[in-house]
Motif scaffolding. Structure first.
Motif, mmCIF file in Angstrom:
data_model
loop_
_atom_site.group_PDB
_atom_site.id
_atom_site.type_symbol
_atom_site.label_atom_id
_atom_site.label_comp_id
_atom_site.label_asym_id
_atom_site.label_seq_id
_atom_site.Cartn_x
_atom_site.Cartn_y
_atom_site.Cartn_z
ATOM 1 N N GLY A 140 0.804 -1.228 0.000
ATOM 2 C CA GLY A 140 0.000 0.000 0.000
ATOM 3 C C GLY A 140 0.828 1.265 0.000
ATOM 4 O O GLY A 140 0.298 2.375 -0.095
ATOM 5 N N TYR A 141 2.153 1.113 0.074
ATOM 6 C CA TYR A 141 3.007 2.321 0.077
ATOM 7 C C TYR A 141 3.328 2.797 -1.334
ATOM 8 O O TYR A 141 4.134 3.691 -1.529
ATOM 9 C CB TYR A 141 4.287 2.062 0.887
ATOM 10 N N ALA A 142 2.662 2.182 -2.324
ATOM 11 C CA ALA A 142 2.654 2.728 -3.694
ATOM 12 C C ALA A 142 1.257 3.331 -3.855
ATOM 13 O O ALA A 142 0.278 2.615 -4.047
ATOM 14 C CB ALA A 142 2.900 1.624 -4.721
ATOM 15 N N ILE A 222 17.924 1.010 -1.322
ATOM 16 C CA ILE A 222 17.054 0.581 -0.207
ATOM 17 C C ILE A 222 16.683 -0.885 -0.365
ATOM 18 O O ILE A 222 16.663 -1.636 0.602
ATOM 19 C CB ILE A 222 15.771 1.449 -0.167
ATOM 20 N N PHE A 223 16.405 -1.283 -1.602
ATOM 21 C CA PHE A 223 16.023 -2.681 -1.862
ATOM 22 C C PHE A 223 16.990 -3.287 -2.878
ATOM 23 O O PHE A 223 16.621 -3.565 -4.023
ATOM 24 C CB PHE A 223 14.585 -2.747 -2.382
ATOM 25 N N PRO A 224 18.273 -3.466 -2.512
ATOM 26 C CA PRO A 224 19.283 -3.895 -3.493
ATOM 27 C C PRO A 224 18.954 -5.215 -4.186
ATOM 28 O O PRO A 224 19.265 -5.392 -5.361
ATOM 29 C CB PRO A 224 20.564 -4.030 -2.662
ATOM 30 N N TYR A 248 8.061 0.921 -9.201
ATOM 31 C CA TYR A 248 6.689 1.439 -9.389
ATOM 32 C C TYR A 248 6.365 2.548 -8.378
ATOM 33 O O TYR A 248 5.220 2.951 -8.223
ATOM 34 C CB TYR A 248 5.670 0.306 -9.281
ATOM 35 N N GLN A 249 7.414 3.031 -7.656
ATOM 36 C CA GLN A 249 7.226 4.145 -6.713
ATOM 37 C C GLN A 249 8.092 5.303 -7.193
ATOM 38 O O GLN A 249 9.322 5.259 -7.080
ATOM 39 C CB GLN A 249 7.604 3.710 -5.290
ATOM 40 N N TRP A 250 7.443 6.333 -7.762
ATOM 41 C CA TRP A 250 8.170 7.452 -8.348
ATOM 42 C C TRP A 250 8.374 8.554 -7.305
ATOM 43 O O TRP A 250 7.386 9.064 -6.736
ATOM 44 C CB TRP A 250 7.397 8.012 -9.543
ATOM 45 N N VAL A 278 -0.553 11.988 11.676
ATOM 46 C CA VAL A 278 -0.196 11.672 10.295
ATOM 47 C C VAL A 278 1.232 11.120 10.284
ATOM 48 O O VAL A 278 2.161 11.798 10.754
ATOM 49 C CB VAL A 278 -0.286 12.918 9.395
ATOM 50 N N ARG A 279 1.378 9.893 9.802
ATOM 51 C CA ARG A 279 2.694 9.252 9.748
ATOM 52 C C ARG A 279 3.353 9.655 8.431
ATOM 53 O O ARG A 279 2.986 9.167 7.373
ATOM 54 C CB ARG A 279 2.538 7.738 9.824
ATOM 55 N N PHE A 280 4.336 10.559 8.525
ATOM 56 C CA PHE A 280 5.060 10.989 7.319
ATOM 57 C C PHE A 280 6.030 9.875 6.946
ATOM 58 O O PHE A 280 7.081 9.708 7.563
ATOM 59 C CB PHE A 280 5.804 12.295 7.587
ATOM 60 N N ASP A 281 5.643 9.117 5.939
ATOM 61 C CA ASP A 281 6.434 7.951 5.530
ATOM 62 C C ASP A 281 7.703 8.384 4.789
ATOM 63 O O ASP A 281 7.635 9.267 3.925
ATOM 64 C CB ASP A 281 5.575 7.082 4.600
ATOM 65 N N ALA A 282 8.842 7.776 5.151
ATOM 66 C CA ALA A 282 10.101 7.965 4.399
ATOM 67 C C ALA A 282 10.433 9.443 4.210
ATOM 68 O O ALA A 282 10.943 9.864 3.175
ATOM 69 C CB ALA A 282 10.007 7.277 3.037
HETATM 70 C C1 OTU Z 1 8.929 3.043 4.712
HETATM 71 O O1 OTU Z 1 10.095 2.276 4.939
HETATM 72 C C2 OTU Z 1 7.734 2.106 4.973
HETATM 73 O O2 OTU Z 1 7.675 1.809 6.368
HETATM 74 C C3 OTU Z 1 7.998 0.842 4.173
HETATM 75 O O3 OTU Z 1 7.028 -0.145 4.447
HETATM 76 C C4 OTU Z 1 7.987 1.233 2.701
HETATM 77 O O4 OTU Z 1 8.426 0.108 1.941
HETATM 78 C C5 OTU Z 1 8.944 2.400 2.411
HETATM 79 O O5 OTU Z 1 8.938 3.448 3.361
HETATM 80 C C6 OTU Z 1 8.552 3.057 1.101
HETATM 81 O O6 OTU Z 1 7.309 3.698 1.265
HETATM 82 O O7 OTU Z 1 11.377 4.817 4.728
HETATM 83 O O8 OTU Z 1 12.875 5.510 6.841
HETATM 84 O O9 OTU Z 1 13.942 -0.855 4.910
HETATM 85 O O10 OTU Z 1 11.953 -0.060 6.433
HETATM 86 O O11 OTU Z 1 12.479 1.990 3.547
HETATM 87 C C7 OTU Z 1 13.029 4.256 6.258
HETATM 88 C C8 OTU Z 1 12.733 -0.693 4.254
HETATM 89 C C9 OTU Z 1 11.812 3.953 5.418
HETATM 90 C C10 OTU Z 1 11.877 0.245 5.057
HETATM 91 C C11 OTU Z 1 12.354 1.666 4.918
HETATM 92 C C12 OTU Z 1 11.288 2.609 5.521
#
Ligand code: OTU
Length: 646
Positions: A140-142, A222-224, A248-250, A278-282
């Protein structure tokens, strides 16, 4: 004094009925209070010479967005802001879950509210609900829409009903804002792919490899294993696009103010659905710069603060969690520094505590844990942590090499040991973890697996080893007992409360098999839940233990995050000892024994601290007092004590 305290003062003088013109005027006061900082941040990112009109558009947008927020939420904002730093209370206990894997969909989740109430959970992190590609979508992170709910979960009506139930019951809702990237099916990506230059400028796109290659010289992967490199060629537009995560994540291009303005709208529309956190992802990845690792850059911090201060004008009761699983010193910076101190994120994941606890499980020593916690820079008093043992992601070994070396260990070898210990490469280890993104060339890698499987329950059940089962349960309760007593919000990963083991079914799913994080994303085991009260099983013992910790935590105001935590040197390298509210009558001393053997601590030291008296101590977890027959207080293997003053 951060901006929130200014807004608290501003609303203090509000007339009795704020909905009559008060809120409208309050918006103007809030905008005025934040205006200078907003302007500085905006023009620091988007130079004034070329972006005056964009700043004017921002001001208009804020007003429009304020009007889209319901009166009910506006009043909740007033209440929340009035309860200074409401999120630091000891009353919050969280759970993270996938709605589809926990309850099928949002309607199903509504039916599970009694489960949360019985356990005592009142803070829910629901994994992404937004529409996403049907194929691989990174759980769901795409994101294919920031506002539409994927029909698999339900619709806006279902979410609206759920959030009003949450408000009724005092349950706090956290949802993700995937701020760094969209899916390649997002409308902007579709238009970019069709050649619309305006939307190609929403992403980092390049006509050839010359600039991507310059980036690649300093960009990590991040995902080698599954997504090597950070750029993907898109034939339809004959351009390369930056894709730090999956192809697929731009990655969004925040040097373009239109991206910020559009994403600010998406943020507020998400908040207006009744989201509290709000969880600011990445968010560490938001700003890119050639010659750097494009993580944690100053511009990224300014951008997050700009989001924060804009959101505060429209919805001051909504706060931001930094999902920055990065080096310890970098995490604290997401609380804001200098004039932005306390004006960036209110909460951050305590990834340092999490990683160091797992290190202590493997080494049975607490040296690195103590050293790392002691060297963490202090956080602003208006901020707090999410403390967690496991989540939906991998365990990154995010502690400083310098601290490992200072203990006389070789950092590279030590990291290799941890991977071997947790990922079934040492026969004597009880752990059944799975390697994630292991790079045999560099030896780098991360770990995944459920709490119970990583702590030995899976292997002990497999080998019918009753002592192994007892040790695993003790370790689960020890780790959760530590985070329940730590400053911040404890977050239970759904399934941990019933000791769920690894779920290996992902290996049969073509869309999941190359992402071992799915081993720890189980479908909730409601059959086990049904039997919790009746049977005496590991699940029921763990469930009762967690429920006990929840109820204990709620009775101890000293556990509110009032910057009142002291990590002690106990003189015993196997023990982790910290105190909450030291010196006060209601203080709490936590002692955890990470060793498989009994360990002792000097009773006269505990007596001097006030926790041993007349040869006895009071352990709140067991509810019992216990006498000491020698000058030493003894802890059983993997025992955890919460000591109250005697
Ligand atoms: C976060 O991930 C999310 O928690 C992951 O589930 C997603 O795959 C990723 O962003 C992309 O949306 O951003 O600060 O090591 O733990 O990438 C690090 C993989 C992140 C994830 C890491 C994390």
């Amino acid at each position: 004094m951060n901006q929130a305290s200014i807004h608290r003062a501003l609303q203090g003088s509000l007339e009795k009925d704020p909905t009559k013109g008060g809120l409208e005027r309050l918006f103007e006061k809030r905008l005025a209070a934040n205006y200078t900082l907003l302007q500085q941040l905006f023009f620091a990112l988007y130079p004034e010479s070329g972006h005056r009109d964009a700043f004017l558009r921002l001001q208009k947008k804020l007003h429009t967005l304020f009007r889209t927020r319901s009166n009910e939420l506006k009043l909740q904002d007033l209440r929340r802001l009035g309860e200074e730093n409401w999120y630091q209370s000891e009353s919050w206990v969280g759970m993270q879950l996938y709605v589809d894997r926990f309850s099928g969909n949002l309607r199903g989740l509504e039916e599970k509210l009694p489960y949360f109430e019985k356990l005592g959970v009142n803070f829910l992190h629901l994994m992404p609900l937004n529409t996403r590609p049907q194929g691989p979508n990174d759980g769901g992170y795409a994101v294919s829409s920031y506002t539409e709910i994927d029909p698999a979960f339900g619709n806006d009506g279902d979410l609206g009903r759920l959030t009003s139930k949450f408000r009724e019951k005092g349950i706090c809702l956290m949802l993700d804002f995937v701020v760094n990237h969209t899916s390649d099916e997002f409308p902007w990506a579709e238009r970019a792919r069709k050649g619309e230059a305006e939307y190609q400028a929403y992403y980092h796109t390049f006509p050839d490899r010359s600039i991507p290659d310059q980036y690649e010289e300093s960009l990590p992967e991040i995902f080698p294993e599954t997504a090597p490199g950070n750029f993907t060629y898109i034939p339809e537009m004959d351009r390369w696009v930056m894709t730090v995560f999956n192809p697929y994540q731009w990655d969004l291009n925040y040097t373009n103010p239109n991206v910020f303005l559009s994403m600010l709208e998406n943020l507020v529309l998400l908040a207006n659905k009744g989201v509290d956190v709000v969880r600011f992802d990445a968010l560490a990845f938001l700003w890119k710069k050639i010659g750097t690792d494009s993580q944690n850059l100053p511009e990224a911090h300014r951008l997050v603060s700009l989001f924060r201060l804009c959101l505060q004008v429209v919805a001051p009761g909504v706060i931001i969690l930094a999902e920055a699983i990065v080096a310890p010193d970098e995490i604290v910076r997401y609380f804001g520094e200098g004039p932005l101190k306390g004006n960036e994120c209110e909460i951050a994941y305590n990834a340092t505590l999490m990683a160091c606890l797992w290190n202590s499980v493997a080494t049975r020593k607490t040296l690195l844990l103590n050293r790392s916690l002691r060297s963490l820079p202090p956080k602003p008093d208006s901020c707090t942590w999410i403390n967690y043992i496991r989540c939906h992601d991998d365990i990154g070994l995010g502690f400083e090499n310098a601290h490992i070396a200072a203990l006389g260990w070789d950092p590279g070898m030590h990291r290799r040991f941890l991977l071997d210990y947790f990922c079934q490469r040492l026969d004597w280890s009880p752990a059944k973890g799975v390697a994630f993104m292991y790079n045999p060339l560099t030896g780098d890698g991360r770990i995944t697996g459920s709490t119970a499987s990583l702590l030995g329950l899976e292997k002990a059940l497999e080998y019918k080893d009753p002592q192994g089962v007892r040790d695993a349960i003790s370790k689960i309760m020890m780790l959760y007992g530590i985070i329940f007593a730590s400053p911040g919000i404890p977050l239970v990963y759904a399934g941990d409360e019933i000791g769920m083991l690894n779920d290996y079914s992902y290996a049969r799913d073509p869309d999941k098999l190359d992402d071992s994080r799915w081993v720890n994303r189980p479908v909730h085991d409601w059959e086990t839940v049904a039997g919790l009260e009746a049977r005496d099983t590991p699940a029921s013992e763990i469930y009762r233990g967690i429920r006990n910790l929840v109820s204990l935590r709620r009775k101890l105001p000293v556990l509110a995050d009032q910057d009142n935590t002291l990590v002690h040197e106990s003189g015993n390298d196997h023990l982790f000892v910290f105190e909450r509210g030291a010196g006060g009558a209601d203080s709490l001393l936590v002692i955890a024994n990470f060793d498989a053997h009994p360990q002792v601590v000097n009773a006269s030291w505990l007596s001097a601290l006030g926790y041993v008296g007349k040869g006895a101590y009071r352990n709140l977890i067991s509810g019992a007092s216990k006498s000491i027959r020698s000058g030493l207080l003894e802890l059983a293997p993997f025992e955890l004590l919460w000591l109250a003053k005697v």
